[in-house]
Design a protein around this motif. Structure first.
Motif, PDB file in Angstrom:
ATOM      1  N   ASN A   1     -51.986  47.680 -38.041  1.00  0.00           N
ATOM      2  CA  ASN A   1     -51.369  46.589 -37.285  1.00  0.00           C
ATOM      3  C   ASN A   1     -50.636  47.161 -36.070  1.00  0.00           C
ATOM      4  OD1 ASN A   1     -52.147  44.383 -38.976  1.00  0.00           O
ATOM      5  ND2 ASN A   1     -50.624  45.072 -40.470  1.00  0.00           N
ATOM      6  N   THR A   2     -51.405  47.466 -35.043  1.00  0.00           N
ATOM      7  CA  THR A   2     -50.856  48.104 -33.843  1.00  0.00           C
ATOM      8  C   THR A   2     -50.999  47.177 -32.649  1.00  0.00           C
ATOM      9  OG1 THR A   2     -51.439  50.285 -34.715  1.00  0.00           O
ATOM     10  CG2 THR A   2     -50.973  50.140 -32.369  1.00  0.00           C
ATOM     11  N   ILE A   3     -49.921  47.065 -31.887  1.00  0.00           N
ATOM     12  CA  ILE A   3     -49.865  46.206 -30.697  1.00  0.00           C
ATOM     13  C   ILE A   3     -49.634  47.099 -29.493  1.00  0.00           C
ATOM     14  CG2 ILE A   3     -48.607  44.320 -29.584  1.00  0.00           C
ATOM     15  CD1 ILE A   3     -47.611  43.669 -32.541  1.00  0.00           C
ATOM     16  N   LEU A   4     -50.373  46.858 -28.414  1.00  0.00           N
ATOM     17  CA  LEU A   4     -50.279  47.746 -27.251  1.00  0.00           C
ATOM     18  C   LEU A   4     -49.941  46.989 -25.978  1.00  0.00           C
ATOM     19  CD1 LEU A   4     -52.406  50.752 -26.256  1.00  0.00           C
ATOM     20  CD2 LEU A   4     -52.378  48.814 -24.667  1.00  0.00           C
TER      21      LEU A   4
ATOM     22  N   LEU B   1     -40.842  42.610 -35.125  1.00  0.00           N
ATOM     23  CA  LEU B   1     -40.354  43.554 -36.126  1.00  0.00           C
ATOM     24  C   LEU B   1     -39.362  42.932 -37.097  1.00  0.00           C
ATOM     25  CD1 LEU B   1     -40.019  46.850 -34.040  1.00  0.00           C
ATOM     26  CD2 LEU B   1     -41.845  46.145 -35.598  1.00  0.00           C
ATOM     27  N   LYS B   2     -38.778  41.807 -36.728  1.00  0.00           N
ATOM     28  CA  LYS B   2     -37.945  41.068 -37.684  1.00  0.00           C
ATOM     29  C   LYS B   2     -38.769  40.589 -38.872  1.00  0.00           C
ATOM     30  CE  LYS B   2     -34.430  39.060 -34.614  1.00  0.00           C
ATOM     31  NZ  LYS B   2     -34.002  37.779 -33.956  1.00  0.00           N
TER      32      LYS B   2
ATOM     33  N   VAL C   1     -45.594  46.884 -38.607  1.00  0.00           N
ATOM     34  CA  VAL C   1     -46.277  46.847 -37.312  1.00  0.00           C
ATOM     35  C   VAL C   1     -45.819  48.024 -36.447  1.00  0.00           C
ATOM     36  CG1 VAL C   1     -46.412  45.560 -35.142  1.00  0.00           C
ATOM     37  CG2 VAL C   1     -46.689  44.363 -37.312  1.00  0.00           C
ATOM     38  N   LYS C   2     -46.741  48.552 -35.678  1.00  0.00           N
ATOM     39  CA  LYS C   2     -46.425  49.609 -34.717  1.00  0.00           C
ATOM     40  C   LYS C   2     -46.727  49.110 -33.303  1.00  0.00           C
ATOM     41  CE  LYS C   2     -47.625  53.891 -35.516  1.00  0.00           C
ATOM     42  NZ  LYS C   2     -48.487  55.098 -35.684  1.00  0.00           N
ATOM     43  N   PHE C   3     -45.825  49.418 -32.377  1.00  0.00           N
ATOM     44  CA  PHE C   3     -46.034  49.116 -30.959  1.00  0.00           C
ATOM     45  C   PHE C   3     -46.352  50.404 -30.214  1.00  0.00           C
ATOM     46  CE2 PHE C   3     -43.793  45.258 -32.031  1.00  0.00           C
ATOM     47  CZ  PHE C   3     -44.265  44.316 -31.127  1.00  0.00           C
TER      48      PHE C   3
ATOM     49  N   GLU D   1     -38.739  53.994 -34.822  1.00  0.00           N
ATOM     50  CA  GLU D   1     -39.763  54.522 -35.730  1.00  0.00           C
ATOM     51  C   GLU D   1     -41.023  53.672 -35.721  1.00  0.00           C
ATOM     52  OE1 GLU D   1     -38.401  52.472 -39.954  1.00  0.00           O
ATOM     53  OE2 GLU D   1     -37.553  54.433 -39.403  1.00  0.00           O
ATOM     54  N   ASN D   2     -40.928  52.468 -35.188  1.00  0.00           N
ATOM     55  CA  ASN D   2     -42.083  51.573 -35.106  1.00  0.00           C
ATOM     56  C   ASN D   2     -42.726  51.571 -33.727  1.00  0.00           C
ATOM     57  OD1 ASN D   2     -40.057  50.204 -37.179  1.00  0.00           O
ATOM     58  ND2 ASN D   2     -42.136  49.583 -37.745  1.00  0.00           N
ATOM     59  N   ILE D   3     -42.236  52.439 -32.852  1.00  0.00           N
ATOM     60  CA  ILE D   3     -42.701  52.385 -31.466  1.00  0.00           C
ATOM     61  C   ILE D   3     -43.124  53.774 -30.987  1.00  0.00           C
ATOM     62  CG2 ILE D   3     -42.061  51.815 -29.084  1.00  0.00           C
ATOM     63  CD1 ILE D   3     -40.056  49.817 -30.260  1.00  0.00           C
ATOM     64  N   VAL D   4     -44.296  53.828 -30.377  1.00  0.00           N
ATOM     65  CA  VAL D   4     -44.794  55.042 -29.745  1.00  0.00           C
ATOM     66  C   VAL D   4     -44.703  54.841 -28.238  1.00  0.00           C
ATOM     67  CG1 VAL D   4     -46.786  56.549 -29.413  1.00  0.00           C
ATOM     68  CG2 VAL D   4     -46.352  55.534 -31.671  1.00  0.00           C
ATOM     69  N   MET D   5     -44.046  55.780 -27.553  1.00  0.00           N
ATOM     70  CA  MET D   5     -43.887  55.680 -26.098  1.00  0.00           C
ATOM     71  C   MET D   5     -44.376  56.984 -25.470  1.00  0.00           C
ATOM     72  SD  MET D   5     -40.212  53.671 -25.713  1.00  0.00           S
ATOM     73  CE  MET D   5     -39.338  54.654 -26.950  1.00  0.00           C
ATOM     74  N   PRO D   6     -45.671  57.093 -25.203  1.00  0.00           N
ATOM     75  CA  PRO D   6     -46.223  58.343 -24.675  1.00  0.00           C
ATOM     76  C   PRO D   6     -45.946  58.580 -23.200  1.00  0.00           C
ATOM     77  CG  PRO D   6     -47.957  56.715 -24.860  1.00  0.00           C
ATOM     78  CD  PRO D   6     -46.712  56.090 -25.444  1.00  0.00           C
TER      79      PRO D   6
END
Length: 298
Positions: A122-125, A146-147, A152-154, A175-180
């Motif tokens: 469940n990834t949202i981009l 996220l509430k 889910v991961k963003f 921890e639910n967010i990737v910011m490359p």
């Protein structure tokens, strides 16, 4: 056939770039962005003026008169913009004939952005600029999703402002967010491939421009949730996603709906893939070549 090009964001007193253009003796001059009003007086060959980001609300009478002089000058043979929405607005604002403005959209590299199966995660981009008109609504959407779903991961691609990083950390969302950070354009498909849903969180209309990211989301086979702004018109036209009002709770509902309903997500994704075939970059380049040839033959 010789073509001179220039990005004309120079002050009125700086004519060095115009002299350089005259040195090559071009058959046609292709200018990008809004050129200075004196340009047609200095350049003799026919001019194609490419306006990607027009000023649709002139701030003063002077700016309106200045732009009118340029837009309606006989040496400016064609004005090119990216959408029918922008063309209609330019025609109305500057009272110009329809045949003077050509619509040539941005394209999408269909060899690079190809459809792939939706992942199980469940990834949202989101990718792109994170100016206030994109980031302030984005952060509300992140909170609402996220509430309800901490699984889910963003993925947020772009230069993330410090305030946004600090806010997400303080809220324990990090921890639910990737910011490359910034990703080179040819690496974007590998990241989009990780997403089950893509989002477009702009909260104001900017005149009806064509967004690269929407075409590339769709070409990659990703259903999209977008806000109800002028720039979301490709999603509205294609049916490749869900248009949401500027309400973070409803937007989050729509995102979660696509995460949970794979049949719907796949159906919307297929519409996007089919729709973007008309925006192949090679076709857009061919249209520019045709236009430039017409300018030199007349």
């Amino acid at each position: 056939m010789r073509i001179a090009t220039a990005v004309s964001r120079y002050p009125f007193y700086n004519f060095r770039y115009l002299k350089l253009l005259n040195l090559v003796e071009p058959d046609v001059v292709w200018l990008f962005d809004t050129a200075i009003p004196l340009t047609p007086l200095i350049i003799k060959p026919p001019i194609i003026l490419d306006i990607e980001d027009p000023n649709l609300t002139p701030l003063t009478k002077f700016s309106l008169i200045r732009d009118l002089y340029l837009m309606r000058n006989n040496r400016v043979k064609k004005i090119v913009t990216t959408t029918k929405i922008l063309k209609d607005k330019l025609m109305k604002l500057y009272d110009m004939p329809e045949d003077k403005i050509e619509v040539i959209p941005y394209g999408v590299n269909l060899e690079l952005f190809k459809p792939t199966d939706l992942p199980d995660e469940n990834t949202i981009l989101y990718y792109g600029t994170l100016a206030p008109h994109r980031s302030r609504f984005l952060v509300k959407v992140v909170e609402e999703v996220l509430k309800r779903r901490r699984d889910v991961k963003f993925i947020i691609i772009g230069d993330v402002p410090r305030w946004l990083q600090e806010y997400l950390t303080r809220k324990n969302y990090i921890e639910n967010i990737v910011m490359p950070g910034y990703i080179e354009h040819d690496k974007l498909p590998e990241w989009i491939k990780k997403a089950r849903v893509c989002i477009f969180t702009q909260d104001i209309s900017l005149g009806g421009r064509l967004s690269f990211k929407l075409l590339e989301y769709m070409a990659s086979g990703r259903p999209t949730v977008a806000t109800d702004v002028d720039e979301s018109w490709p999603i509205k036209e294609s049916g490749a996603g869900i248009i949401s009002p500027l309400n973070p709770e409803i937007f989050a509902d729509n995102v979660i709906k696509l995460l949970e309903d794979k049949v719907l997500a796949v159906m919307l994704a297929e519409k996007g893939v089919k729709y973007t075939r008309q925006y192949n970059w090679s076709d857009m380049v061919a249209r520019y070549v045709k236009l430039i040839k017409e300018m030199t033959e007349n």
